[in-house]
Write an enzyme that holds these catalytic residues in place. Structure first.
Site, mmCIF file in Angstrom:
data_model
loop_
_atom_site.group_PDB
_atom_site.id
_atom_site.type_symbol
_atom_site.label_atom_id
_atom_site.label_comp_id
_atom_site.label_asym_id
_atom_site.label_seq_id
_atom_site.Cartn_x
_atom_site.Cartn_y
_atom_site.Cartn_z
ATOM 1 C CG HIS A 188 -1.027 -0.826 -3.082
ATOM 2 N ND1 HIS A 188 -1.359 -2.106 -2.674
ATOM 3 C CD2 HIS A 188 -1.657 0.014 -2.196
ATOM 4 C CE1 HIS A 188 -2.136 -2.049 -1.610
ATOM 5 N NE2 HIS A 188 -2.342 -0.774 -1.308
ATOM 6 C CB SER B 177 -5.079 0.889 -0.421
ATOM 7 O OG SER B 177 -3.942 0.681 0.371
ATOM 8 C CG ASP C 211 0.352 -4.539 -4.224
ATOM 9 O OD1 ASP C 211 1.193 -3.792 -3.695
ATOM 10 O OD2 ASP C 211 -0.878 -4.381 -4.084
#
Length: 271
Positions: free
Chosen positions: A244, A94, A216
């Site tokens: 995610h 991320s 996602d």
């Protein structure tokens, strides 16, 4: 300052490769436990916590330094330099995917390859770019976080983990978020969701693997396609998974993808 203590840096394993795992927002290095162990025999495995997360030294937080993701990238570079690391395969989830990109662009001599798990160079939509959120949505999310951390984490957990992945993983993510220093977490969320590093992604020249989920909400397919086009020669692996955090919800698939990529890089170096 002791960088190892500041970022709670840990190393284990042995082998020809050096693999450094970096966690995403609301997480800590423990979130990699389902994946990182699989590489102990392939190389040296490094893990750490961003300042303010996990068992890092929160007193090291500097609001000016960490007002942009460049401050976190500087920490990654310091960790590598302090430990004499070279040819690092950086695995970032991320926001740490972007942090890894910034570190690699600033110091390409330290890294041999990048593995970007659910990366997003910009979360906000524009007229020509799909990031997943309108600016007003981001304002609303950050405002809720400022007013009620618990309500915010309850709203975000199904989106981050994926509704289909059950309450246990969602509760783990919420507990991790709530353990973090709230002021640091708010500032990190703000810089995460408001940053725009699309230009930096276009500067990456090293071998790069993109891993994403087929469903996602935080980093939709359009983002993955953008990143693949931005990083010339990058490989894109779309997992049949939701949420995610595939390293938590679909670790076997993430391990397979990274192992194949690491083996490919080893073959190139041998050649």
């Amino acid at each position: 300052m002791d960088i190892v203590a500041r970022n709670n840096v840990t190393f284990r394993g042995q082998g020809p490769a050096t693999i450094l795992f970096a966690h995403g927002f609301g997480c800590d290095q423990n979130m990699w436990r389902h994946v990182a162990y699989a590489f102990d025999k392939q190389g040296v495995v490094g893990l750490f916590d961003h300042v303010g997360a996990g068992l890092s030294d929160a007193s090291a937080y500097d609001s000016q330094k960490y007002s942009s993701l460049h401050g976190y990238a500087a920490d990654v570079i310091e960790i590598c330099d302090s430990q004499g690391l070279k040819d690092v395969i950086f695995v970032g989830h991320s926001v740490s995917a972007t942090i890894g990109v910034l570190a690699a662009v600033a110091r390409p001599d330290l890294f041999s390859a990048l593995v970007l798990v659910c990366p997003s160079p910009r979360y906000a939509n524009t007229d020509t770019y799909v990031g997943g959120f309108d600016e007003a949505d981001i304002d609303e999310l950050l405002d809720l976080m400022d007013k009620n951390h618990l309500d915010w984490s309850a709203l975000m957990a199904p989106m981050v983990i994926g509704k289909e992945n059950g309450p246990a993983l969602q509760d783990e993510w919420r507990d991790s978020v709530c353990r973090a220093d709230p002021e640091i977490a708010k500032a990190f969320a703000d810089v995460t969701f408001r940053s725009d590093h699309r230009a930096d992604y276009r500067k990456v020249t090293m071998p790069t693997l993109l891993i994403e989920c087929s469903d996602d909400a935080l980093a939709p397919a359009e983002v993955g396609a953008y990143v693949q086009a931005a990083i010339i020669g990058s490989q894109r692996r779309i997992l049949n998974a939701s949420g995610h955090c595939p390293h938590m919800s679909a670790p076997a698939e993430v391990i397979d993808a990274i192992k194949a990529f690491v083996a490919e890089q080893g073959g190139r170096q041998a050649a």
